[in-house]
Design an enzyme around this catalytic site. Structure first.
Site, PDB file in Angstrom:
ATOM      1  CE1 TYR A 156      -2.976  -2.988   0.209  1.00  0.00           C
ATOM      2  CE2 TYR A 156      -2.458  -3.158   2.788  1.00  0.00           C
ATOM      3  CZ  TYR A 156      -2.874  -3.789   1.544  1.00  0.00           C
ATOM      4  OH  TYR A 156      -3.588  -5.111   1.452  1.00  0.00           O
ATOM      5  CG  HIS A 206      -4.924  -0.393   2.071  1.00  0.00           C
ATOM      6  ND1 HIS A 206      -4.584  -0.020   3.333  1.00  0.00           N
ATOM      7  CD2 HIS A 206      -5.425  -1.724   2.054  1.00  0.00           C
ATOM      8  CE1 HIS A 206      -4.870  -1.270   4.218  1.00  0.00           C
ATOM      9  NE2 HIS A 206      -5.237  -2.143   3.365  1.00  0.00           N
TER      10      HIS A 206
HETATM   11 MG    MG Z   1      -8.259  -3.812   1.036  1.00  0.00          MG
END
Ligand code: MG
Length: 398
Positions: A156, A206
């Site tokens: 992320y 995210h």
């Molecule tokens: Mg997710």
């Protein structure tokens, strides 16, 4: 009618991730159920609610009254819908569905109306440090007939380069949103060029971008035909979805952080998302998840339940049973579990040629070996991966 005689929490971490399983035992010899109460980063708080509040509330109650017992647990603390309480309730709720299936001699999906499909398609995660690493990992999955992949360059927020962070900034996981966004566009261009049009691609933002950046990225990715783009916005900023959806056809999936029906009702009825992907234990278990699936069906929204490593195998089995039944199933996230998990949890759903199959045993069909579970004790520690920061040191959503 069988009644509840004992409720216990089993904490285990076969992969280093804290898992919380609730076992509901009945007054009938050998009749018990298992449920997932995994809130991996607040495990002792969930255990406390189950052991000290739900257990005394539920002893001697009729195991068949799942609907009534769910509302009893939901209202008992007066304040409702917190993540810790919901996970605790989920552990008991799923265990009661498991027991009901065992009494009936049927898999849980049969209790819901049976199968809408023979097996459940799923996607796997590809996190690569370089573009060729990403290509290689996709090739490995393609050899297993897996055609849906979630691709991330890094994880992320990407892999930041040349961060100009002020001295004395707080420690944390730093990222550069602009670089992450531009790298992600490059990654999609590369992967589509390499694999052609038929591979199904997913990406998880995210919550790492500002709303306008997320809209920009969703528009830029449209030409690469994503299966869905996940969590483009934090749940606090979902009002921006109207602007996002009016500007791009990229399908949107949201929901793993949701706790409360008010968080999804408007998104579904206004058709602002394409996939609802809640973490079943986080909203209170199988009972509310089943209702949510039926509600979403009325609006043409498909399910894609949250299925990472911080959902226990019991929770994954529940995801599979619900996905087998729901007419509006869309896709399932599947974690590649280690051998240790298969040892501790006999009866895992069966993964074969790009599909997941239920094992067709009564209930959720999955068990826990409590002796082996003890070999993998949990560790209670300060969570670090959620301490995410921008280059200037500002703390942001993980
Ligand atoms: Mg997710």
């Amino acid at each position: 009618m069988p009644v509840i005689k004992n409720i216990k929490t089993i904490l285990t971490a076969p992969e280093g991730i804290n898992l919380i399983v609730v076992k509901v035992e009945t007054d009938q010899e050998g009749l018990y159920g298992l449920g997932c109460a995994t809130f991996a980063y607040r495990e002792l708080a969930v255990k406390n609610v189950v052991d000290n509040y739900l257990k005394p509330l539920l002893i001697d109650r009729d195991v068949h009254k799942i609907e009534d017992l769910w509302h009893l647990m939901h209202n008992n603390a007066y304040w409702r819908n917190g993540g810790i309480t919901n996970n605790a309730i989920s552990g008991v709720d799923m265990a009661l569905w498991d027991i009901k299936g065992k009494i009936a001699g049927l898999p849980v999906y049969q209790l819901l109306g049976g199968k809408s499909r023979e097996a459940v398609p799923f996607y796997r995660h590809v996190n690569g440090t370089t573009l060729s690493d990403i290509v290689e990992k996709i090739e490995t999955f393609k050899k297993q007939n897996i055609n849906h992949v979630r691709i991330q360059w890094g994880l992320y927020g990407g892999i930041p380069k040349d961060l100009n962070t002020p001295p004395n900034s707080e420690p944390g996981v730093y990222s550069n949103p602009t670089q992450y966004m531009l790298d992600t566009i490059k990654m999609f261009e590369h992967i589509r060029k390499h694999f052609g049009d038929e591979l199904e691609l997913i990406h998880d933002i995210h919550e790492r971008l500002m709303p306008s950046e997320a809209i920009y990225l969703a528009k830029k990715l449209e030409k690469y035909r994503l299966f869905f783009l996940e969590d483009p916005l934090p749940i606090e900023q979902v009002a921006w979805l109207e602007q996002l959806k009016s500007q791009t056809a990229t399908p949107i999936a949201i929901g793993e952080l949701f706790n409360n029906p008010l968080e999804w009702t408007d998104l579904i009825k206004n058709r602002l998302i394409d996939f609802i992907r809640i973490h079943i234990s986080q909203i209170g278990g199988f009972t509310p998840a089943r209702k949510l699936a039926v509600f979403a069906e009325q609006f043409g929204i498909r399910t894609a339940w949250h299925g990472p490593g911080d959902v226990s195998p019991i929770g994954h089995a529940a995801n599979v049973h619900l996905s087998l039944n729901s007419h509006n199933f869309g896709m399932l996230e599947w974690w590649g579990f280690s051998d240790a998990i298969y040892e501790v949890f006999p009866g895992m759903p069966i993964v074969k040629d790009g599909y997941i199959y239920a094992n067709n045993k009564p209930g959720f069909g999955i068990d826990i070996n409590e002796t082996l579970a003890k070999k993998y004790p949990i560790k209670t520690r300060v969570t670090k991966w959620t301490q995410t920061r921008l280059p200037d040191g500002t703390l942001v959503n993980p």
